[in-house]
Design a protein around this motif. Structure first.
Motif, PDB file in Angstrom:
ATOM      1  N   ALA A 124     -13.102   9.900   8.878  1.00  0.00           N
ATOM      2  CA  ALA A 124     -11.978  11.302   8.457  1.00  0.00           C
ATOM      3  C   ALA A 124     -11.949  11.687   6.982  1.00  0.00           C
ATOM      4  O   ALA A 124     -12.643  10.958   6.208  1.00  0.00           O
ATOM      5  CB  ALA A 124     -10.487  10.528   8.527  1.00  0.00           C
ATOM      6  N   ALA A 141      -4.718  -0.208   6.412  1.00  0.00           N
ATOM      7  CA  ALA A 141      -4.615   0.654   7.424  1.00  0.00           C
ATOM      8  C   ALA A 141      -4.718   0.183   8.492  1.00  0.00           C
ATOM      9  O   ALA A 141      -5.783  -0.453   8.871  1.00  0.00           O
ATOM     10  CB  ALA A 141      -5.130   2.153   7.197  1.00  0.00           C
ATOM     11  N   ILE A 169      -8.355   7.952  12.579  1.00  0.00           N
ATOM     12  CA  ILE A 169      -6.979   8.067  12.670  1.00  0.00           C
ATOM     13  C   ILE A 169      -6.259   6.974  12.104  1.00  0.00           C
ATOM     14  O   ILE A 169      -6.256   6.034  12.690  1.00  0.00           O
ATOM     15  CB  ILE A 169      -6.315   8.627  14.176  1.00  0.00           C
ATOM     16  CG1 ILE A 169      -7.287   9.843  14.458  1.00  0.00           C
ATOM     17  CG2 ILE A 169      -4.951   8.999  13.880  1.00  0.00           C
ATOM     18  CD1 ILE A 169      -6.934  10.316  15.814  1.00  0.00           C
ATOM     19  N   VAL A 170      -5.436   7.119  10.931  1.00  0.00           N
ATOM     20  CA  VAL A 170      -4.626   6.019  10.363  1.00  0.00           C
ATOM     21  C   VAL A 170      -3.379   6.253  11.156  1.00  0.00           C
ATOM     22  O   VAL A 170      -2.748   7.046  11.138  1.00  0.00           O
ATOM     23  CB  VAL A 170      -4.388   6.398   8.829  1.00  0.00           C
ATOM     24  CG1 VAL A 170      -3.430   5.327   8.508  1.00  0.00           C
ATOM     25  CG2 VAL A 170      -5.960   5.990   8.385  1.00  0.00           C
ATOM     26  N   ASP A 205      -9.737  13.858   5.672  1.00  0.00           N
ATOM     27  CA  ASP A 205      -8.472  14.314   5.634  1.00  0.00           C
ATOM     28  C   ASP A 205      -7.756  13.934   4.639  1.00  0.00           C
ATOM     29  O   ASP A 205      -6.544  14.204   3.925  1.00  0.00           O
ATOM     30  CB  ASP A 205      -7.483  14.530   6.939  1.00  0.00           C
ATOM     31  CG  ASP A 205      -7.173  12.901   7.289  1.00  0.00           C
ATOM     32  OD1 ASP A 205      -7.721  12.053   6.577  1.00  0.00           O
ATOM     33  OD2 ASP A 205      -6.703  12.958   8.441  1.00  0.00           O
ATOM     34  N   GLU A 254      -7.475   1.457  -2.604  1.00  0.00           N
ATOM     35  CA  GLU A 254      -6.155   1.969  -2.034  1.00  0.00           C
ATOM     36  C   GLU A 254      -5.394   0.689  -2.656  1.00  0.00           C
ATOM     37  O   GLU A 254      -5.603  -0.453  -2.682  1.00  0.00           O
ATOM     38  CB  GLU A 254      -6.221   2.128  -0.696  1.00  0.00           C
ATOM     39  CG  GLU A 254      -7.124   3.262  -0.077  1.00  0.00           C
ATOM     40  CD  GLU A 254      -6.328   4.640   0.029  1.00  0.00           C
ATOM     41  OE1 GLU A 254      -5.272   4.393  -0.274  1.00  0.00           O
ATOM     42  OE2 GLU A 254      -7.028   5.686   0.197  1.00  0.00           O
ATOM     43  N   ARG A 306      -0.916   3.786  10.816  1.00  0.00           N
ATOM     44  CA  ARG A 306       0.315   3.228   9.695  1.00  0.00           C
ATOM     45  C   ARG A 306      -0.355   2.563   8.739  1.00  0.00           C
ATOM     46  O   ARG A 306      -1.532   2.115   8.971  1.00  0.00           O
ATOM     47  CB  ARG A 306       1.530   2.649  10.478  1.00  0.00           C
ATOM     48  CG  ARG A 306       0.873   1.253  11.068  1.00  0.00           C
ATOM     49  CD  ARG A 306       2.107   0.542  11.869  1.00  0.00           C
ATOM     50  NE  ARG A 306       1.553  -0.885  12.528  1.00  0.00           N
ATOM     51  CZ  ARG A 306       0.887  -0.870  13.613  1.00  0.00           C
ATOM     52  NH1 ARG A 306       0.323   0.177  14.121  1.00  0.00           N
ATOM     53  NH2 ARG A 306       0.640  -2.137  14.117  1.00  0.00           N
ATOM     54  N   ARG A 307       0.333   2.394   7.502  1.00  0.00           N
ATOM     55  CA  ARG A 307      -0.010   1.661   6.392  1.00  0.00           C
ATOM     56  C   ARG A 307       0.547   0.413   6.414  1.00  0.00           C
ATOM     57  O   ARG A 307       1.934   0.227   6.768  1.00  0.00           O
ATOM     58  CB  ARG A 307       0.103   2.607   5.209  1.00  0.00           C
ATOM     59  CG  ARG A 307      -1.149   3.581   5.157  1.00  0.00           C
ATOM     60  CD  ARG A 307      -0.444   4.493   3.766  1.00  0.00           C
ATOM     61  NE  ARG A 307      -1.809   5.358   3.500  1.00  0.00           N
ATOM     62  CZ  ARG A 307      -2.629   4.980   2.596  1.00  0.00           C
ATOM     63  NH1 ARG A 307      -2.469   3.987   1.795  1.00  0.00           N
ATOM     64  NH2 ARG A 307      -3.897   5.890   2.343  1.00  0.00           N
ATOM     65  N   SER A 317      -6.536  10.768   4.370  1.00  0.00           N
ATOM     66  CA  SER A 317      -5.339  10.003   4.856  1.00  0.00           C
ATOM     67  C   SER A 317      -5.783   8.286   4.242  1.00  0.00           C
ATOM     68  O   SER A 317      -4.750   7.614   4.332  1.00  0.00           O
ATOM     69  CB  SER A 317      -5.160   9.797   6.313  1.00  0.00           C
ATOM     70  OG  SER A 317      -6.864   9.710   6.929  1.00  0.00           O
ATOM     71  N   TYR A 318      -7.097   8.383   3.838  1.00  0.00           N
ATOM     72  CA  TYR A 318      -7.476   6.840   3.418  1.00  0.00           C
ATOM     73  C   TYR A 318      -8.690   7.159   2.672  1.00  0.00           C
ATOM     74  O   TYR A 318      -9.458   8.058   3.156  1.00  0.00           O
ATOM     75  CB  TYR A 318      -7.470   5.926   4.647  1.00  0.00           C
ATOM     76  CG  TYR A 318      -7.423   4.340   3.950  1.00  0.00           C
ATOM     77  CD1 TYR A 318      -6.129   3.881   3.776  1.00  0.00           C
ATOM     78  CD2 TYR A 318      -8.616   3.560   3.674  1.00  0.00           C
ATOM     79  CE1 TYR A 318      -6.061   2.517   3.244  1.00  0.00           C
ATOM     80  CE2 TYR A 318      -8.576   2.262   3.519  1.00  0.00           C
ATOM     81  CZ  TYR A 318      -7.013   1.659   3.230  1.00  0.00           C
ATOM     82  OH  TYR A 318      -7.090   0.181   3.025  1.00  0.00           O
TER      83      TYR A 318
END
Length: 319
Positions: free
Chosen positions: A280, A309, A15-16, A282, A305, A18-19, A284-285
């Motif tokens: 993950a 993250a 689960i990320v 999804d 990227e 924040r970036r 997100s990364y």
């Protein structure tokens, strides 16, 4: 026998939370320095630091090439494996010094990851002598086995220790400096090189994905970035002669084997037992090429990227 992962078993969510914008692209390797800042190198040659709490960032210097692996030094400098320029030292004053550019008259290519011992000895990996970072998939298909483990002594002597690595990548020095751990990306394994005897064995084999950069966390665990899952077509191609595998490389890009989109890290104890397996899908990364842990803070980097993250709190170990 080293652990095998024919069945990856239970996994947890990655689960990320924040970036951290880097101000550039491609933070391929991430490490924590002595001050707790995240250090990484960007495609444009800059070495930057990031505060994982505030998101503040700054530039330490520029290598003039494409930095990959980084190793923060106690004096504020950084050792850098630069894809284009070899092994470098970026001083705290921003001045770059070339530590190793050739091995026995041969130019160092695709320097990948680096560690330093207490006496000043430096070890680093090279991934391949035949391909560059933009075309690294070519080496995955060819399976050239031309990666290296290299030592630079404090007097500047550079020596190849291993020359048959299957895309040599992440590198970790044991806390007691008795061995090195080497990620062989296309070998799907983590190899152990014992410094006292110059012998090798395998810590973990038959991984379910391509291991990339690695780091030793403050939790005592070996954290491993898994860039992508294994590809069934690539696995079927590996027993074939190299020229047949390279036919796939010559196919149009649209129909070549593609890495499945995933963000994935694993953690092992130093006996090779799996402790965490975080994934993950999804979006997100993606394409995680590095991971580092310090005091419960877990950060990941990627060749593709723009941001580093920060992950949510590390979950309980897998059972």
């Amino acid at each position: 026998m080293p652990p095998r992962f024919d069945d990856p078993g239970p996994t947890g969510p990655l689960i990320v939370s924040r970036r951290l914008p880097t101000g550039g692209h491609g933070p391929e390797d991430v490490r924590f320095d002595q001050a707790g800042r995240v250090i990484t190198g960007l495609r444009d040659g800059r070495i930057v630091w990031l505060d994982s709490v505030t998101g503040e960032r700054g530039v330490l210097g520029e290598t003039g090439g494409r930095p990959l692996g980084v190793w923060p030094l106690d004096d504020g400098g950084v050792l850098v494996c630069d894809h284009d320029r070899g092994l470098l030292e970026l001083g705290a004053d921003g001045i770059v010094r070339v530590l190793a550019y050739r091995i026995g008259g041969e130019k160092i290519t695709f320097a990948s990851n680096v560690v330093r011992g207490r006496d000043g000895t430096i070890w680093f990996t090279t991934s391949t002598s035949r391909w560059d970072v933009d075309d690294h998939v070519g080496d995955v298909l060819e399976h050239s086995c031309t990666g290296r483990l290299v030592r630079r002594d404090p007097d500047g002597t550079v020596t190849t220790l291993l020359s048959d690595l299957k895309f040599g990548n992440g590198l970790v020095l044991a806390p007691d400096e008795s061995f090195l751990l080497i990620a062989e990306t296309t070998g799907y394994r983590i190899r152990r090189y014992r410094l006292g005897t110059s012998t090798t064995d395998t810590l973990v084999e038959n991984l379910p994905g391509f291991p990339d950069n690695m780091s030793l966390g403050s939790d005592g665990l070996l954290w491993v970035a898994i860039a992508a899952p294994r590809n069934p077509l690539v696995d079927r191609l590996l027993p074939l002669p190299g020229f047949l595998r390279m036919l796939v490389w010559n196919l149009p890009d649209a129909i070549r084997p593609k890495a499945a989109p995933i963000a994935w890290v694993m953690a092992f104890d130093l006996d090779g037992k799996r402790v965490h397996d975080l994934r993950a899908t999804d979006g997100s990364y993606g394409f995680v090429t590095s991971v580092a842990e310090r005091d419960g803070v877990l950060v990941i980097g990627s060749l593709t990227e723009d941001d580093v993250a920060v992950l949510a709190t590390t979950p309980p170990p897998v059972i």
